[in-house]
Design a protein around this motif. Sequence first.
Motif, PDB file in Angstrom:
ATOM      1  N   ALA A   5     -11.744 -10.802 -24.915  1.00  0.00           N
ATOM      2  CA  ALA A   5     -13.154 -11.146 -25.133  1.00  0.00           C
ATOM      3  C   ALA A   5     -13.291 -12.635 -25.433  1.00  0.00           C
ATOM      4  O   ALA A   5     -12.408 -13.251 -26.016  1.00  0.00           O
ATOM      5  N   THR A   6     -14.405 -13.192 -25.018  1.00  0.00           N
ATOM      6  CA  THR A   6     -14.694 -14.590 -25.297  1.00  0.00           C
ATOM      7  C   THR A   6     -15.007 -14.761 -26.779  1.00  0.00           C
ATOM      8  O   THR A   6     -15.763 -13.992 -27.353  1.00  0.00           O
ATOM      9  N   ILE A   7     -14.417 -15.775 -27.376  1.00  0.00           N
ATOM     10  CA  ILE A   7     -14.682 -16.112 -28.772  1.00  0.00           C
ATOM     11  C   ILE A   7     -15.708 -17.243 -28.749  1.00  0.00           C
ATOM     12  O   ILE A   7     -15.526 -18.224 -28.032  1.00  0.00           O
ATOM     13  N   PRO A   8     -16.777 -17.129 -29.505  1.00  0.00           N
ATOM     14  CA  PRO A   8     -17.840 -18.137 -29.435  1.00  0.00           C
ATOM     15  C   PRO A   8     -17.359 -19.553 -29.747  1.00  0.00           C
ATOM     16  O   PRO A   8     -16.498 -19.750 -30.600  1.00  0.00           O
ATOM     17  N   ARG A 128      -8.221 -18.637 -25.215  1.00  0.00           N
ATOM     18  CA  ARG A 128      -6.984 -19.063 -24.551  1.00  0.00           C
ATOM     19  C   ARG A 128      -5.815 -19.206 -25.530  1.00  0.00           C
ATOM     20  O   ARG A 128      -4.659 -19.169 -25.127  1.00  0.00           O
ATOM     21  N   LEU A 129      -6.121 -19.419 -26.804  1.00  0.00           N
ATOM     22  CA  LEU A 129      -5.083 -19.653 -27.805  1.00  0.00           C
ATOM     23  C   LEU A 129      -4.356 -18.364 -28.170  1.00  0.00           C
ATOM     24  O   LEU A 129      -4.960 -17.293 -28.202  1.00  0.00           O
ATOM     25  N   VAL A 130      -3.085 -18.485 -28.466  1.00  0.00           N
ATOM     26  CA  VAL A 130      -2.326 -17.365 -29.009  1.00  0.00           C
ATOM     27  C   VAL A 130      -2.794 -17.155 -30.451  1.00  0.00           C
ATOM     28  O   VAL A 130      -2.882 -18.120 -31.219  1.00  0.00           O
ATOM     29  N   VAL A 135      -7.426 -19.494 -35.891  1.00  0.00           N
ATOM     30  CA  VAL A 135      -7.903 -20.866 -35.713  1.00  0.00           C
ATOM     31  C   VAL A 135      -9.424 -20.889 -35.761  1.00  0.00           C
ATOM     32  O   VAL A 135     -10.033 -21.720 -36.434  1.00  0.00           O
ATOM     33  N   HIS A 136     -10.046 -19.952 -35.042  1.00  0.00           N
ATOM     34  CA  HIS A 136     -11.506 -19.912 -34.990  1.00  0.00           C
ATOM     35  C   HIS A 136     -12.091 -19.745 -36.392  1.00  0.00           C
ATOM     36  O   HIS A 136     -13.006 -20.466 -36.779  1.00  0.00           O
ATOM     37  N   GLU A 137     -11.559 -18.797 -37.148  1.00  0.00           N
ATOM     38  CA  GLU A 137     -12.065 -18.565 -38.510  1.00  0.00           C
ATOM     39  C   GLU A 137     -11.819 -19.786 -39.397  1.00  0.00           C
ATOM     40  O   GLU A 137     -12.679 -20.156 -40.198  1.00  0.00           O
TER      41      GLU A 137
END
Length: 159
Positions: A5-8, A128-130, A135-137
């Motif tokens: 899924a795409t992460i915003p 795309r990141l593992v 990282v997003h949070e």
Amino acid sequence: MSSQATIPAIQGSVTINSSIDDAFRVFTESFGSWWPAAYHIGKSDMVDAVIEPRQGGRWYEKGQDGTECDWGRVLLWEPPNHLVITWQINGMWQFDPDPEHASEVDIQFTAEGPEVTRVDVEHRHFERLVAAQGVHEGLRNGGGWKALLDAYSALANKE
């Protein structure tokens, strides 16, 4: 097509009281002066962070012990209007050399007057990141791009 899924994207904006040329220069040439030293991934304390001024250039940190630790690459170098860099730091806060695993940070500089520049940042393609969610949070909460842009703005408004 990716099954993940795409992460915003994470977006941020700041207005600088300087010309577009100066705003771009401070962002890129003085990157290590405003990037918080605590935000590093190397084993040694960070003494500088560098964006090499060209497409294909490195984005990296320099450690107190002389080591260098890559963060990504420059995808687009169009001074004084536009810079795109890869973020190749995975969810374990380690450099991932595979460019297929890179998110992107898109920085646009827009002159709103002779001495006023808006800087817009969009950090995108987290999927795309593992282990991307970490990282997003980390960037969405706490320090993140708001704190980074505040630090940049504090330095840019002094110059």
